[in-house]
Design a protein around this motif. Structure first.
Motif, PDB file in Angstrom:
ATOM      1  N   TYR A  26       6.866  13.617   1.586  1.00 49.33           N
ATOM      2  CA  TYR A  26       5.864  12.906   0.800  1.00 49.33           C
ATOM      3  C   TYR A  26       4.852  13.922   0.300  1.00 49.33           C
ATOM      4  O   TYR A  26       4.327  14.735   1.081  1.00 49.33           O
ATOM      5  CB  TYR A  26       5.153  11.847   1.652  1.00 49.33           C
ATOM      6  N   ASN A  81       9.198  10.837  -3.965  1.00 51.24           N
ATOM      7  CA  ASN A  81       8.003  10.492  -3.197  1.00 51.24           C
ATOM      8  C   ASN A  81       6.837  11.439  -3.471  1.00 51.24           C
ATOM      9  O   ASN A  81       6.168  11.925  -2.558  1.00 51.24           O
ATOM     10  CB  ASN A  81       8.324  10.459  -1.704  1.00 51.24           C
ATOM     11  N   THR A  93       0.835   5.285   3.654  1.00 54.70           N
ATOM     12  CA  THR A  93       2.153   5.891   3.815  1.00 54.70           C
ATOM     13  C   THR A  93       2.549   5.899   5.283  1.00 54.70           C
ATOM     14  O   THR A  93       1.762   6.321   6.141  1.00 54.70           O
ATOM     15  CB  THR A  93       2.152   7.340   3.283  1.00 54.70           C
TER      16      THR A  93
END
Length: 431
Positions: free
Chosen positions: A236, A253, A277
């Motif tokens: 991420y 992401n 997240t």
């Protein structure tokens, strides 16, 4: 919106991260102070932290609007950090500097903040041999309830050309740093853990406003870099810089949290908020959820689309709500006016000001739109020919080129009076 659904996972298997960016504390909007709006956002963020209890908070740059923020702006920042770490015991906070921030200033209290699990990365450090200190930007993170590292954050501040080897492009410079961080991680005790990144750059594929973008993007897109420049192994990437909350289409992401507040009238339709997240510690997969925030003050355009005639503008302004006696004005919307100007309207600004004196709005600007201005005629006569024109003839040419119609008689009269007054003044001076 979620990219994965981890509803079946136990909470102990998930690293919870709240991602925000682009607060621009200290910003003034067309001369209006925004301290109350920023305080409103930070209260929302504190409430969200208290309710959600994340393990980490990422602030991906542009904490401040200026490299020399006011004392009030800095007080907002440090007061928030104090409240955040009190509301969420064990919270780890990662702050990376953005292009608006002073790298040295934001990092100055880093040693003190580190005692409270707040990690600020602003400057680019080098060792005694002049080599980048990559390890300084590799941050192991744990769940807030224990001290065992479960993921690693690559925390990289905004890079300027002097921050990477000469001759490299912005993309090459970022890749140089991220590759160095990855190599350092590979030789550390934390290799094999899921990797996330917190940075501030313009990723290719990000949606930005074609006109009036407020991000200070480099003309020609020279600062635009591949979305996955942080590395394909990164689970991420928490980004700042672009003010629209979004997932970058060309990146896996890669997300922008967006700005806390709209920074220009072109952003008045943006959705604001923060990103929640959840990172699966074993697989490295993530779930991303938008948490909406409604700013204290909205942005209002009159008319809502296109431009209106002066009479239409005045009619719409007349319909605006009046100021209430005990209203402190903290929620008044900001207003821009777009007027279609087919001829000069010298009294319009005065008429608008008088109307708005009793309206519950904050005036920002008037945009004058001239129909067909893009096709205005260009004179090609020689300078000598132009010098032989009388002031009235020149005025007629300029008016016709700008408005594509003859100058009205009343404007001719006003112009003649002005020319006569100027001639009389020159005569008195003996010129």
């Amino acid at each position: 919106m979620k990219t994965r659904n981890f509803a079946s996972l136990k909470s102990s298997e998930v690293m919870k991260i709240l991602h925000t960016a682009d607060w621009h504390l200290g910003n003034t909007f067309h001369g209006h102070d925004r301290t109350a709006e920023h305080r409103h956002f930070l209260n929302f963020l504190t409430d969200t932290l208290r309710i959600r209890q994340p393990d980490a908070l990422f602030v991906a740059g542009d904490v401040f609007d200026s490299s020399n923020p006011s004392a009030a702006a800095e007080e907002l920042f440090y007061d928030f950090l104090k409240r955040a770490t009190e509301e969420v015991p064990g919270l780890q906070v990662v702050v990376t500097a953005g292009n608006h921030d002073s790298a040295g200033r934001i990092e100055a209290p880093a040693s003190l903040l580190k005692l409270h699990n707040i990690y600020v990365r602003g400057t680019l450090r080098h060792d005694e041999q002049g080599e980048p200190d990559f390890g300084h930007y590799v941050l192991p993170l744990s769940r807030r309830t224990d001290r065992e590292a479960v993921c690693v954050c690559l925390a990289l501040p905004y890079l300027r050309p002097a921050d990477y080897p000469a001759g490299m492009s912005a993309a090459e410079g970022l890749r140089y740093w991220f590759d160095g961080l990855s190599r350092n991680l590979a030789h550390s005790d934390f290799s094999g853990l899921p990797v996330v990144a917190c940075a501030h750059y313009y990723a290719a594929g990000a949606s930005v406003e074609a006109e009036e973008h407020s991000e200070r993007l480099v003309v020609g897109g020279q600062d635009c870099v591949p979305a996955d420049v942080s590395g394909k192994s990164v689970a991420y990437t928490a980004l700042g810089h672009i003010h629209r909350m979004q997932q970058v289409e060309s990146g896996r992401n890669v997300w922008y949290a967006g700005s806390a507040l709209p920074m220009s009238f072109s952003e008045r339709h943006y959705r604001h908020g923060v990103l929640w997240t959840e990172l699966d510690e074993e697989s490295g997969e993530v779930s991303v959820e938008r948490i909406a925030y409604e700013p204290l003050c909205r942005l209002l355009s009159i008319p809502s689309k296109g431009a209106a005639t002066p009479s239409e503008v005045l009619d719409e302004l007349s319909a605006l709500p009046r100021r209430e006696k005990n209203d402190d004005g903290s929620r008044w919307p900001y207003i821009e006016i777009k007027v279609e100007e087919r001829q000069p309207e010298p009294s319009l600004m005065h008429d608008v000001a008088v109307l708005l004196e009793e309206k519950a709005v904050r005036f920002c600007r008037m945009v004058r739109v001239i129909p067909g201005a893009e096709t205005a005629r260009t004179d090609t006569e020689s300078p000598d020919t132009l010098r032989r024109l009388s002031p009235m003839e020149m005025a007629h040419r300029v008016f016709d080129a700008r408005y594509h119609s003859p100058m009205p008689p009343e404007l001719e009269e006003r112009f003649s009076i002005a020319v006569g007054a100027l001639a009389a003044e020159e005569t008195e001076r003996g010129e």
